[in-house]
Design an enzyme around this catalytic site. Sequence first.
Site, PDB file in Angstrom:
ATOM      1  N   TRP A 199       8.548   8.565  42.689  1.00 39.93           N
ATOM      2  CA  TRP A 199       7.839   8.560  41.416  1.00 39.93           C
ATOM      3  C   TRP A 199       6.461   9.211  41.637  1.00 39.93           C
ATOM      4  O   TRP A 199       5.797   8.964  42.634  1.00 39.93           O
ATOM      5  CB  TRP A 199       7.657   7.114  40.914  1.00 39.93           C
ATOM      6  CG  TRP A 199       6.880   7.089  39.633  1.00 39.93           C
ATOM      7  CD1 TRP A 199       7.346   7.338  38.384  1.00 39.93           C
ATOM      8  CD2 TRP A 199       5.474   6.822  39.497  1.00 39.93           C
ATOM      9  NE1 TRP A 199       6.321   7.260  37.472  1.00 39.93           N
ATOM     10  CE2 TRP A 199       5.159   6.944  38.125  1.00 39.93           C
ATOM     11  CE3 TRP A 199       4.456   6.518  40.393  1.00 39.93           C
ATOM     12  CZ2 TRP A 199       3.868   6.755  37.626  1.00 39.93           C
ATOM     13  CZ3 TRP A 199       3.160   6.330  39.907  1.00 39.93           C
ATOM     14  CH2 TRP A 199       2.885   6.439  38.528  1.00 39.93           C
ATOM     15  N   ASP A 367       5.681   5.070  23.629  1.00 39.97           N
ATOM     16  CA  ASP A 367       6.047   3.665  23.748  1.00 39.97           C
ATOM     17  C   ASP A 367       5.064   2.745  22.993  1.00 39.97           C
ATOM     18  O   ASP A 367       3.870   3.034  22.924  1.00 39.97           O
ATOM     19  CB  ASP A 367       5.997   3.334  25.251  1.00 39.97           C
ATOM     20  CG  ASP A 367       6.736   2.083  25.599  1.00 39.97           C
ATOM     21  OD1 ASP A 367       7.215   1.398  24.692  1.00 39.97           O
ATOM     22  OD2 ASP A 367       6.827   1.794  26.806  1.00 39.97           O
ATOM     23  N   LYS A 479      11.747  11.653  22.644  1.00 33.97           N
ATOM     24  CA  LYS A 479      11.700  11.577  24.111  1.00 33.97           C
ATOM     25  C   LYS A 479      12.590  10.418  24.510  1.00 33.97           C
ATOM     26  O   LYS A 479      12.338   9.278  24.109  1.00 33.97           O
ATOM     27  CB  LYS A 479      10.250  11.333  24.518  1.00 33.97           C
ATOM     28  CG  LYS A 479       9.994  11.055  25.990  1.00 33.97           C
ATOM     29  CD  LYS A 479       8.467  10.916  26.196  1.00 33.97           C
ATOM     30  CE  LYS A 479       8.056  10.570  27.597  1.00 33.97           C
ATOM     31  NZ  LYS A 479       6.589  10.419  27.719  1.00 33.97           N
ATOM     32  N   TRP A 480      13.641  10.700  25.278  1.00 31.83           N
ATOM     33  CA  TRP A 480      14.620   9.687  25.703  1.00 31.83           C
ATOM     34  C   TRP A 480      14.274   9.312  27.140  1.00 31.83           C
ATOM     35  O   TRP A 480      14.438  10.116  28.048  1.00 31.83           O
ATOM     36  CB  TRP A 480      16.020  10.284  25.610  1.00 31.83           C
ATOM     37  CG  TRP A 480      17.161   9.391  25.949  1.00 31.83           C
ATOM     38  CD1 TRP A 480      17.225   8.460  26.946  1.00 31.83           C
ATOM     39  CD2 TRP A 480      18.440   9.353  25.311  1.00 31.83           C
ATOM     40  NE1 TRP A 480      18.453   7.849  26.964  1.00 31.83           N
ATOM     41  CE2 TRP A 480      19.230   8.389  25.970  1.00 31.83           C
ATOM     42  CE3 TRP A 480      19.011  10.054  24.246  1.00 31.83           C
ATOM     43  CZ2 TRP A 480      20.549   8.103  25.610  1.00 31.83           C
ATOM     44  CZ3 TRP A 480      20.321   9.771  23.885  1.00 31.83           C
ATOM     45  CH2 TRP A 480      21.076   8.805  24.553  1.00 31.83           C
ATOM     46  N   ASP A 481      13.795   8.085  27.292  1.00 34.87           N
ATOM     47  CA  ASP A 481      13.286   7.654  28.605  1.00 34.87           C
ATOM     48  C   ASP A 481      14.285   6.724  29.287  1.00 34.87           C
ATOM     49  O   ASP A 481      15.214   6.183  28.660  1.00 34.87           O
ATOM     50  CB  ASP A 481      11.935   6.941  28.408  1.00 34.87           C
ATOM     51  CG  ASP A 481      10.985   7.173  29.569  1.00 34.87           C
ATOM     52  OD1 ASP A 481      11.463   7.429  30.692  1.00 34.87           O
ATOM     53  OD2 ASP A 481       9.759   7.079  29.351  1.00 34.87           O
ATOM     54  N   ASN A 483      13.460   4.036  32.449  1.00 31.35           N
ATOM     55  CA  ASN A 483      12.415   3.697  33.415  1.00 31.35           C
ATOM     56  C   ASN A 483      12.836   2.803  34.571  1.00 31.35           C
ATOM     57  O   ASN A 483      11.965   2.194  35.201  1.00 31.35           O
ATOM     58  CB  ASN A 483      11.230   3.065  32.678  1.00 31.35           C
ATOM     59  CG  ASN A 483      10.282   4.138  32.164  1.00 31.35           C
ATOM     60  OD1 ASN A 483       9.796   4.950  32.927  1.00 31.35           O
ATOM     61  ND2 ASN A 483      10.045   4.147  30.859  1.00 31.35           N
ATOM     62  N   CYS A 529      13.663  12.270  29.897  1.00 31.60           N
ATOM     63  CA  CYS A 529      12.622  11.704  30.758  1.00 31.60           C
ATOM     64  C   CYS A 529      13.205  10.497  31.464  1.00 31.60           C
ATOM     65  O   CYS A 529      14.044   9.790  30.920  1.00 31.60           O
ATOM     66  CB  CYS A 529      11.431  11.290  29.889  1.00 31.60           C
ATOM     67  SG  CYS A 529      10.102  10.466  30.765  1.00 31.60           S
ATOM     68  N   ASP A 551       5.508  11.990  35.968  1.00 28.19           N
ATOM     69  CA  ASP A 551       4.327  11.373  35.366  1.00 28.19           C
ATOM     70  C   ASP A 551       3.048  11.885  36.031  1.00 28.19           C
ATOM     71  O   ASP A 551       1.948  11.667  35.529  1.00 28.19           O
ATOM     72  CB  ASP A 551       4.406   9.845  35.500  1.00 28.19           C
ATOM     73  CG  ASP A 551       5.412   9.250  34.524  1.00 28.19           C
ATOM     74  OD1 ASP A 551       5.830   9.955  33.577  1.00 28.19           O
ATOM     75  OD2 ASP A 551       5.792   8.076  34.698  1.00 28.19           O
TER      76      ASP A 551
HETATM   77  C1  GLA Z   1       7.472   6.477  31.349  1.00 34.53           C
HETATM   78  C2  GLA Z   1       7.213   7.922  30.987  1.00 34.53           C
HETATM   79  C3  GLA Z   1       5.822   8.063  30.422  1.00 34.53           C
HETATM   80  C4  GLA Z   1       5.657   7.142  29.219  1.00 34.53           C
HETATM   81  C5  GLA Z   1       5.966   5.718  29.615  1.00 34.53           C
HETATM   82  C6  GLA Z   1       5.980   4.813  28.404  1.00 34.53           C
HETATM   83  O1  GLA Z   1       6.716   6.103  32.440  1.00 34.53           O
HETATM   84  O2  GLA Z   1       7.407   8.762  32.091  1.00 34.53           O
HETATM   85  O3  GLA Z   1       5.562   9.395  30.055  1.00 34.53           O
HETATM   86  O4  GLA Z   1       6.498   7.557  28.180  1.00 34.53           O
HETATM   87  O5  GLA Z   1       7.238   5.629  30.237  1.00 34.53           O
HETATM   88  O6  GLA Z   1       6.241   3.492  28.738  1.00 34.53           O
END
Ligand code: GLA
Length: 732
Positions: A199, A367, A479-481, A483, A529, A551
Amino acid sequence: MDRPDNFQAITSRIDIEILLMKFHHNLAVVFGLCLAALLPSAGIAQAANETFALQTKNFSVNFRVGDDGRLYQQAVGAPDRPKPLRASEAYPQAGDGYIWEPALQIIHADGNTSTDLLYQNLARTNDEFGRELVRIQLHDPAYPVQVALCFRIDSARDVIEQWTEITHQESAPIVLEHMASSALLLSTNVYLTHFFGDWAGEMLSPITERITPGTKILDSKIGVRADQFNNPSFVLSWDAAPQENSGRVLAGSLEWSGSFQVALDNNAEGTRALCGVNPFSSPYYLKSGDAFVTPKMLWVWSSNGLGEMSRKLHRWARDYGLRDGHKTRQVLLNNWEATGFDFDFNRIAGLFDPAREIGTEIFLLDDGWFGNKYPRVNDHAGLGDWQPNHQRLRDGLAPLAAEAVQRGLRFGIWMEPEMVNPKSELFEQHPAWVIAQPKRALELQRNQLILDLTRPEVQDFEWQAIQNILGVSNITYAKWDCNRYVTQPGSSYLPPDRQSHLWIDYVNALYALMDKTAKTFPDTELMLCSGGGGRVDYGALKYFHEFWPSDYTDPVARVPMQWDYSYFFPPMAMASHVTRWGDRPMHFACSVAMSARFGMDLDLTKLSAADKAVCAGAISAYKQIREVTQLGDLYRLEDPHENFRGALDYVSPDQTRAVIFVFQLKDGANIAVRPLGLDPAKTYTIHERNPAPGRATMDQEGKTLTGEALMREGILPSSSKALEASVIELGS
Ligand code: GLA
């Protein structure tokens, strides 16, 4: 090679025996098999000792059918001088003689752990874009198992996509233990360039090493994304480390967003590249009549180094690898670094006028906009509850999106449909929906869990959530995240003896969801993402317009990072945002971001007038050059990993325009930058775009020179000190 010559006759006899022995009770299956035997090919059936090749303009993989009826790979490389190999099986199978890393390992219904594959036929057709489709059909003489080696060939770009399809008609499921997409055999003296990261460190550390005897494995075992550490995109080169503008190189990139394995097995045969889903913990029970289709492995050949390899790959990606690859991308402003979770309607709406005034075109709300019982005001709660938070957005998303449009901006939204916080209404109602191991404490990452997409109710839930979000009027970007990754691979939906299906079924269900999203919302642009760049692969990217590389947005890191991504992915798909990470000079930060898909993640209300002017100047300049930077050919000029600066240029397809970027990372000599890719006979007029305030004008500003002179003599940029940058347009 002791099998009889006339293997086709023998195998059909064996087929008949098998039919009689095993399936006389099943007329439907018999009928299917007979039909398959009668319709072997739309092309030419091959006999023993015949040879054939898969060929692109400059690349060839040569095969021969052996006396024993098996398929051997004989050579690989440029068609005029393909490198002869000690012929070895094209797709080796475990259990009956083969002792190296296999491409295929099957446990048959009767427990037999061996498979033999004999050549059956070859079919050549064309797809709707004129690409050749080659299907090499193999089968086991003792079991009703068929394996098709499939290839899709973009000849002009030297791109081959390879995958494998496995079917059978045994009396019970067979178990696939190894099922490679590709098992390309290469010569011995091969170098591998790969990228290890983490990361905020994705694609920052290229490693080149000679493949020595043994097995070198690049892999991931994290399930819902291919990459967090090792990367499924790599380069192979012959006899030496790869060079930018010379030498034979082959890019490999697996089109898969889950656990992957690239095993480079260097043994007595040469070096074999076994690429596909990670066999780790993934035995797959394939039912009779079902097909197992592996992900596609992308190969791109160049006889002239990495530069040509990337340009071909970028052209392929614009045509087939991304959505709307011939449409320029707009300038985006994201609120994440500006507000984080701390916003409401008024704070966001207050950013719209400054956003438009500075020239941005899309506003992306990140978010923090959802969750009521457990509001998403930090990363501890709310994921899964995709209802707009009533305190922040009293009447939902629609009025905010409408407000953006009224102020001259498009509106986009962040979502993470696959995830849930334990602190959410969704988890309270459906605790069994998460990926978890029974009898083990739930392991959280970023306080969240992954919904188990193998479960049909979860598929429906996520699809409903996506439709509700993207169906809001005036939302035209998302933006489809994603995490987190899998650490406890258990599913309460899959039966105990099918837990190993989680890895593959999850990714296929995810693709079904992404496909539906792309088809249902064709005009909504999508960014891929995954907590930074965890999902940068062509498996998912075909449903998306662009990806978030990392990020880590410090432009000093982005220069080498974007350089490395550009080996495989076109810069038009690389979201590159100006932030305050690293606190670098605004002009430098803007110049770096302008070299890919330009965006900003700044609180515009807090910017100084001077910085605002630099940003506005950069956006206006970007709008003039983006046609060239997004749709043109990339030439990497000076490698930032090795030098005090990095430099690259883009050339329009008709070679009438070019844009040079110079990024000075450290103090160093003020030397000329030499562009590449220009038409030597054409003339170009030199203009610096968005020159840095207070810096002396370039000597050659406004001069007109031939492409030949420019490429020979170069241009002395105005940037000469650390953290200075130049963007120079060469126009007609
Ligand atoms: C991830 C994404 C960021 C942002 C955060 C929001 O870390 O990479 O760009 O959108 O989530 O929680």
